[in-house]
Write a protein that holds these residues in place. Sequence first.
Motif, PDB file in Angstrom:
ATOM      1  N   GLN A 173       0.852  -1.181   0.000  1.00  0.00           N
ATOM      2  CA  GLN A 173       0.000   0.000   0.000  1.00  0.00           C
ATOM      3  C   GLN A 173       0.896   1.241   0.000  1.00  0.00           C
ATOM      4  O   GLN A 173       2.047   1.178   0.426  1.00  0.00           O
ATOM      5  CB  GLN A 173      -0.888   0.002   1.241  1.00  0.00           C
ATOM      6  N   LEU A 225      -1.591   3.680  -8.249  1.00  0.00           N
ATOM      7  CA  LEU A 225      -2.000   2.305  -8.556  1.00  0.00           C
ATOM      8  C   LEU A 225      -1.315   1.825  -9.831  1.00  0.00           C
ATOM      9  O   LEU A 225      -0.866   0.673  -9.917  1.00  0.00           O
ATOM     10  CB  LEU A 225      -3.515   2.219  -8.693  1.00  0.00           C
ATOM     11  N   ARG A 257      -0.624  -1.712  -4.337  1.00  0.00           N
ATOM     12  CA  ARG A 257      -1.736  -2.639  -4.132  1.00  0.00           C
ATOM     13  C   ARG A 257      -3.006  -1.878  -3.800  1.00  0.00           C
ATOM     14  O   ARG A 257      -4.099  -2.199  -4.289  1.00  0.00           O
ATOM     15  CB  ARG A 257      -1.375  -3.599  -2.999  1.00  0.00           C
ATOM     16  N   GLN A 258      -2.859  -0.885  -2.927  1.00  0.00           N
ATOM     17  CA  GLN A 258      -3.966  -0.005  -2.531  1.00  0.00           C
ATOM     18  C   GLN A 258      -3.359   1.339  -2.172  1.00  0.00           C
ATOM     19  O   GLN A 258      -2.145   1.447  -1.933  1.00  0.00           O
ATOM     20  CB  GLN A 258      -4.712  -0.584  -1.314  1.00  0.00           C
ATOM     21  N   ASP A 317     -12.357  -1.191  -3.036  1.00  0.00           N
ATOM     22  CA  ASP A 317     -11.415  -2.263  -2.720  1.00  0.00           C
ATOM     23  C   ASP A 317      -9.961  -1.809  -2.822  1.00  0.00           C
ATOM     24  O   ASP A 317      -9.061  -2.504  -2.353  1.00  0.00           O
ATOM     25  CB  ASP A 317     -11.634  -3.456  -3.657  1.00  0.00           C
ATOM     26  N   LYS A 318      -9.728  -0.623  -3.394  1.00  0.00           N
ATOM     27  CA  LYS A 318      -8.371  -0.094  -3.526  1.00  0.00           C
ATOM     28  C   LYS A 318      -8.068   1.015  -2.523  1.00  0.00           C
ATOM     29  O   LYS A 318      -6.979   1.581  -2.534  1.00  0.00           O
ATOM     30  CB  LYS A 318      -8.154   0.452  -4.950  1.00  0.00           C
ATOM     31  N   CYS A 378     -14.420   1.681   1.729  1.00  0.00           N
ATOM     32  CA  CYS A 378     -12.998   1.334   1.760  1.00  0.00           C
ATOM     33  C   CYS A 378     -12.807  -0.155   2.007  1.00  0.00           C
ATOM     34  O   CYS A 378     -13.745  -0.878   2.345  1.00  0.00           O
ATOM     35  CB  CYS A 378     -12.268   2.147   2.822  1.00  0.00           C
TER      36      CYS A 378
END
Length: 264
Positions: A80, A94, A99-100, A129-130, A171
């Motif tokens: 992240q 991204l 990943r996030q 989801d990100k 989130c």
Amino acid sequence: MTKFRPCIDLHSGKVKQIVGGTLRDDGPGPKENFVAEQGSAWFAEKFKNDGLEGGHVIKLGPGNEEAARAALTAWPGGLQIGGGIDLSNAAGWLEWGARQIIVTSWLFEDGLRFSQDRVKQLAEKIGADKLVIDLSCRRTAEGWIVATNRWQTMTDLTLSAETLERLAPHCAEFLIHAADVEGLCGGIDRELVEMLGAWAGRPVTYAGGAASMDDVRLVDELSGGRVDVTVGSALDLFGGCGVRYDEIVEWNRRGMPESNPADH
């Protein structure tokens, strides 16, 4: 079971461990517990090789773009990224391999007033989801108050189960630094960990004060295994003496489900 989540904290382009409460725009620089000789990519590769999923890179102020990209390039889709993220650059990070993305300050208008609309805008643009929402906080007489701008600015948002519940649909995870104990290796904020564990609506990572494996076990106990933990300054990998890196890697491996021979 509580998992260890690795961190790569970047300040002025270097991997560091600092005392969170000493980050200031004015006056002397922050108190540094550790400055790594190795670059960010070295740590990213090590975490990748040791299977430490769900870690994060945090850019603490300017001068960290190159180091952040180096870490993401070393482990595409594995880390992240947070620090200075907003609607204009989230998708770009991204694309760089995050990943996030982790967001705090941009969710507050003028750095002070929380904006639910901004949360929705970001979630709609990159996908919930990100998105990891950072609600790092300081303890006050009124409870835990979310702090922005490298934990210098107190906002109008109280960290509570109600706040987490309201934001959860937008989130994937929450990241919570207890800024008052961050980097001090003086023990975790027990009440905060208990509150986070009692909620249990989304994955949560707690950071702040962990000084030993006993603290890691305490997070596991207090949260019912529902809150993950970051260990920074106490980790021997970052110059500490309270937690051995190989020991905490083994802790994570013990928590992994055993493979079924039929799957091979």
